[in-house]
Design a protein around this motif. Structure first.
Motif, PDB file in Angstrom:
ATOM      1  N   LEU A   1       8.847  82.276  12.798  1.00 39.43           N
ATOM      2  CA  LEU A   1       8.428  80.803  12.731  1.00 39.43           C
ATOM      3  C   LEU A   1       8.169  79.849  14.120  1.00 39.43           C
ATOM      4  CD1 LEU A   1      10.688  80.074   9.793  1.00 39.43           C
ATOM      5  CD2 LEU A   1       8.513  79.946   9.998  1.00 39.43           C
ATOM      6  N   MET A   2       9.394  80.521  15.291  1.00 43.21           N
ATOM      7  CA  MET A   2       9.154  80.461  16.258  1.00 43.21           C
ATOM      8  C   MET A   2       7.775  81.066  16.723  1.00 43.21           C
ATOM      9  SD  MET A   2      12.523  78.772  16.402  1.00 43.21           S
ATOM     10  CE  MET A   2      11.494  78.222  14.948  1.00 43.21           C
ATOM     11  N   MET A   3       8.070  82.141  17.046  1.00 39.57           N
ATOM     12  CA  MET A   3       6.400  82.650  17.773  1.00 39.57           C
ATOM     13  C   MET A   3       5.034  81.670  17.667  1.00 39.57           C
ATOM     14  SD  MET A   3       6.929  85.938  17.863  1.00 39.57           S
ATOM     15  CE  MET A   3       5.468  86.725  18.667  1.00 39.57           C
ATOM     16  N   ALA A   4       4.648  81.249  15.733  1.00 40.22           N
ATOM     17  CA  ALA A   4       3.767  80.288  14.984  1.00 40.22           C
ATOM     18  C   ALA A   4       4.087  78.808  15.581  1.00 40.22           C
ATOM     19  CB  ALA A   4       4.126  80.898  13.727  1.00 40.22           C
ATOM     20  N   LEU A   5       5.025  78.855  15.651  1.00 39.97           N
ATOM     21  CA  LEU A   5       5.095  76.823  15.848  1.00 39.97           C
ATOM     22  C   LEU A   5       5.091  77.189  17.915  1.00 39.97           C
ATOM     23  CD1 LEU A   5       6.279  73.840  15.036  1.00 39.97           C
ATOM     24  CD2 LEU A   5       8.311  74.849  16.040  1.00 39.97           C
ATOM     25  N   THR A   6       5.137  77.645  18.396  1.00 41.26           N
ATOM     26  CA  THR A   6       4.906  78.101  19.975  1.00 41.26           C
ATOM     27  C   THR A   6       2.751  77.875  19.786  1.00 41.26           C
ATOM     28  OG1 THR A   6       6.973  78.729  20.489  1.00 41.26           O
ATOM     29  CG2 THR A   6       5.512  78.870  22.000  1.00 41.26           C
ATOM     30  N   ALA A   7       2.621  78.745  19.106  1.00 39.78           N
ATOM     31  CA  ALA A   7       1.320  79.223  19.395  1.00 39.78           C
ATOM     32  C   ALA A   7       0.081  77.732  18.995  1.00 39.78           C
ATOM     33  CB  ALA A   7       0.991  80.250  18.097  1.00 39.78           C
ATOM     34  N   THR A   8       1.006  77.013  17.600  1.00 42.96           N
ATOM     35  CA  THR A   8       0.610  75.966  16.934  1.00 42.96           C
ATOM     36  C   THR A   8       0.754  75.021  18.108  1.00 42.96           C
ATOM     37  OG1 THR A   8       1.647  76.840  14.598  1.00 42.96           O
ATOM     38  CG2 THR A   8       0.724  74.301  14.900  1.00 42.96           C
ATOM     39  N   LEU A   9       1.605  74.555  19.160  1.00 44.54           N
ATOM     40  CA  LEU A   9       1.660  73.394  19.431  1.00 44.54           C
ATOM     41  C   LEU A   9       1.223  74.243  20.287  1.00 44.54           C
ATOM     42  CD1 LEU A   9       3.332  70.878  20.856  1.00 44.54           C
ATOM     43  CD2 LEU A   9       5.458  72.757  21.947  1.00 44.54           C
ATOM     44  N   ALA A  10       0.831  74.759  21.666  1.00 44.76           N
ATOM     45  CA  ALA A  10      -0.330  75.465  22.086  1.00 44.76           C
ATOM     46  C   ALA A  10      -1.523  75.450  21.492  1.00 44.76           C
ATOM     47  CB  ALA A  10       0.015  76.916  22.441  1.00 44.76           C
ATOM     48  N   VAL A  11      -2.139  75.020  20.329  1.00 51.84           N
ATOM     49  CA  VAL A  11      -3.417  74.752  19.548  1.00 51.84           C
ATOM     50  C   VAL A  11      -2.991  73.085  19.646  1.00 51.84           C
ATOM     51  CG1 VAL A  11      -4.234  75.222  17.679  1.00 51.84           C
ATOM     52  CG2 VAL A  11      -3.731  76.759  18.420  1.00 51.84           C
ATOM     53  N   ILE A  12      -3.010  72.888  19.223  1.00 55.11           N
ATOM     54  CA  ILE A  12      -3.185  70.758  19.285  1.00 55.11           C
ATOM     55  C   ILE A  12      -3.072  70.476  20.259  1.00 55.11           C
ATOM     56  CG2 ILE A  12      -1.660  68.704  18.599  1.00 55.11           C
ATOM     57  CD1 ILE A  12      -2.942  71.019  15.902  1.00 55.11           C
ATOM     58  N   LEU A  13      -2.637  71.085  21.900  1.00 56.24           N
ATOM     59  CA  LEU A  13      -2.111  70.787  22.447  1.00 56.24           C
ATOM     60  C   LEU A  13      -3.870  70.777  23.258  1.00 56.24           C
ATOM     61  CD1 LEU A  13       0.575  71.102  24.131  1.00 56.24           C
ATOM     62  CD2 LEU A  13       0.246  69.257  23.494  1.00 56.24           C
ATOM     63  N   LEU A  14      -4.946  71.906  23.107  1.00 53.01           N
ATOM     64  CA  LEU A  14      -5.540  72.182  23.432  1.00 53.01           C
ATOM     65  C   LEU A  14      -6.620  72.057  23.446  1.00 53.01           C
ATOM     66  CD1 LEU A  14      -4.724  76.164  24.109  1.00 53.01           C
ATOM     67  CD2 LEU A  14      -5.792  74.048  25.902  1.00 53.01           C
ATOM     68  N   ALA A  15      -6.593  71.323  21.120  1.00 53.94           N
ATOM     69  CA  ALA A  15      -7.567  70.593  20.875  1.00 53.94           C
ATOM     70  C   ALA A  15      -7.739  69.811  20.698  1.00 53.94           C
ATOM     71  CB  ALA A  15      -7.867  71.447  19.200  1.00 53.94           C
ATOM     72  N   TYR A  16      -6.607  69.122  20.989  1.00 45.25           N
ATOM     73  CA  TYR A  16      -6.851  67.421  20.780  1.00 45.25           C
ATOM     74  C   TYR A  16      -7.733  67.126  21.708  1.00 45.25           C
ATOM     75  CZ  TYR A  16      -5.125  62.774  19.047  1.00 45.25           C
ATOM     76  OH  TYR A  16      -4.973  61.221  19.178  1.00 45.25           O
ATOM     77  N   PRO A  17      -7.612  67.306  23.473  1.00 40.14           N
ATOM     78  CA  PRO A  17      -8.339  66.534  24.024  1.00 40.14           C
ATOM     79  C   PRO A  17     -10.049  67.140  24.081  1.00 40.14           C
ATOM     80  CG  PRO A  17      -6.647  67.567  24.949  1.00 40.14           C
ATOM     81  CD  PRO A  17      -5.687  68.317  23.784  1.00 40.14           C
ATOM     82  N   MET A  18      -9.982  68.230  23.686  1.00 42.41           N
ATOM     83  CA  MET A  18     -11.755  68.775  23.511  1.00 42.41           C
ATOM     84  C   MET A  18     -11.866  67.784  22.256  1.00 42.41           C
ATOM     85  SD  MET A  18     -10.402  72.916  23.086  1.00 42.41           S
ATOM     86  CE  MET A  18     -12.232  73.330  22.507  1.00 42.41           C
ATOM     87  N   ALA A  19     -11.500  67.909  20.601  1.00 41.33           N
ATOM     88  CA  ALA A  19     -12.077  66.826  19.801  1.00 41.33           C
ATOM     89  C   ALA A  19     -12.077  65.893  20.159  1.00 41.33           C
ATOM     90  CB  ALA A  19     -11.042  66.722  18.870  1.00 41.33           C
ATOM     91  N   TYR A  20     -10.903  64.904  21.239  1.00 38.90           N
ATOM     92  CA  TYR A  20     -10.729  63.901  22.192  1.00 38.90           C
ATOM     93  C   TYR A  20     -12.151  63.535  22.832  1.00 38.90           C
ATOM     94  CZ  TYR A  20      -9.165  59.239  24.008  1.00 38.90           C
ATOM     95  OH  TYR A  20      -9.449  57.812  24.517  1.00 38.90           O
ATOM     96  N   PHE A  21     -12.612  64.632  23.376  1.00 38.20           N
ATOM     97  CA  PHE A  21     -13.435  64.234  24.633  1.00 38.20           C
ATOM     98  C   PHE A  21     -15.217  64.032  23.316  1.00 38.20           C
ATOM     99  CE2 PHE A  21     -16.940  66.606  26.529  1.00 38.20           C
ATOM    100  CZ  PHE A  21     -17.024  65.835  27.517  1.00 38.20           C
TER     101      PHE A  21
END
Length: 312
Positions: A95-115
């Motif tokens: 759960l901790m590893m998946a939560l960390t990976a998910t947080l990293a994904v959102i931080l990467l994906a949101y700026p890309m989608a916003y752009f």
């Protein structure tokens, strides 16, 4: 069923058309999802006896998951004692590893989608297509590529040695929890861009213009308009990434090593190596129950937040 009047007849016709459209997908879901899930639940209440399965109903598997044993636990050939059972420890770690990976994904994906949503005026489909090009290859090939990057003689170590930053290659980049997290984040980032992009694209630009006319700064517009309106897509992307990464066993097997083992590896081990399918089914049911509760909690919290915002 008795129909009174033309309005009821029209509604009944719409219901029949709706049921007809849902029937193929509903049948597939029952046959491919519901029945195997019920079989897995039933299997979790059986017991492995040697090479045979005893169909007598028992909760022994679930007791072994939640109750620590006085006997040593053997993992990777090493016996050791634990205050908590191995499945719960691996589940919390996953759960901790998946939560960390998910947080990293959102931080990467949101700026890309916003752009793409706000900065690209033409050819947005081309940009989205470019984002998906790395994912045209097999999932296994993408995981193996990270072995090449993070390996002892991989791209990172070779580059650092060539630049004179380090004297010898680093041996902690691969076969660690960090390697699993990085690989999972890379593998799912493109899937998170789409729902976030859709939610951003649907935002009425007149709202942003009105906020600017009223004196809001760029950060205030984002905090008060863009972020709340894009929250449904962000939550969808979070759940779409978090749920499958918890039970992933391919990535930990290839780049995780002993320190990167996750709950999916334990389930695979129970089914394929230890010849204890009932125990593996019980661990899988517990994992799905925990993930389901967390997903419902996220959905409830997001709905409660929107309701509270409307009442203000």
């Amino acid at each position: 069923m008795r129909i009174n009047g033309p309005i009821d007849a029209a509604r009944w016709r719409q219901l029949r058309v709706g049921f007809a459209l849902l029937l193929p997908a509903g049948t597939i879901m029952v046959l491919m999802l519901a029945l195997p899930f019920l079989a897995l639940v039933l299997l979790s209440f059986w017991r492995q006896s040697g090479f045979d399965i005893d169909p007598t109903l028992t909760a022994e598997n679930y007791i072994r998951i939640f109750a620590p044993s006085d006997q040593p636990t053997v993992w990777n050939g090493i016996p050791f004692y634990l205050a908590y059972p191995v499945p719960l420890i691996l589940l919390f770690k996953s759960l901790m590893m998946a939560l960390t990976a998910t947080l990293a994904v959102i931080l990467l994906a949101y700026p890309m989608a916003y752009f793409i949503a706000f900065r690209i005026r033409r050819g947005k489909a081309v940009w989205i297509l470019l984002l998906t090009i790395p994912f045209w290859t097999s999932y296994l090939l993408r995981v193996f590529s990270w072995k090449v990057v993070l390996g002892y003689n991989g791209a990172i170590n070779s580059g650092l040695v060539a630049l004179g930053i380090i004297d010898k290659p680093l041996d902690f980049l691969l076969y660690t929890s960090g390697a699993v997290t990085v690989t999972l984040a890379h593998s799912w980032v493109a899937f998170a861009v789409m729902p976030i992009y859709v939610s951003l694209e649907k935002i009425d630009r007149n709202l942003l213009d009105a906020a600017s006319d009223l004196g809001d700064s760029r950060w205030q517009r984002f905090r008060r308009i863009t972020w709340p309106l894009s929250l449904p897509g962000t939550i969808a992307a979070t759940l779409m990434v978090f749920i499958p990464t918890v039970g992933d066993y391919v990535t930990p097997t290839l780049v995780g090593g002993p320190s990167g083992t996750m709950i999916g590896n334990l389930i695979q081990d129970m089914f394929l190596k230890r010849n204890n399918a009932p125990m593996g089914a019980a661990v899988a049911i517990v994992m799905m129950a925990v993930i389901g509760l967390l997903a419902l909690l996220v959905l409830w919290a997001s709905g409660f937040r929107r309701l509270r915002a409307r009442l203000k």
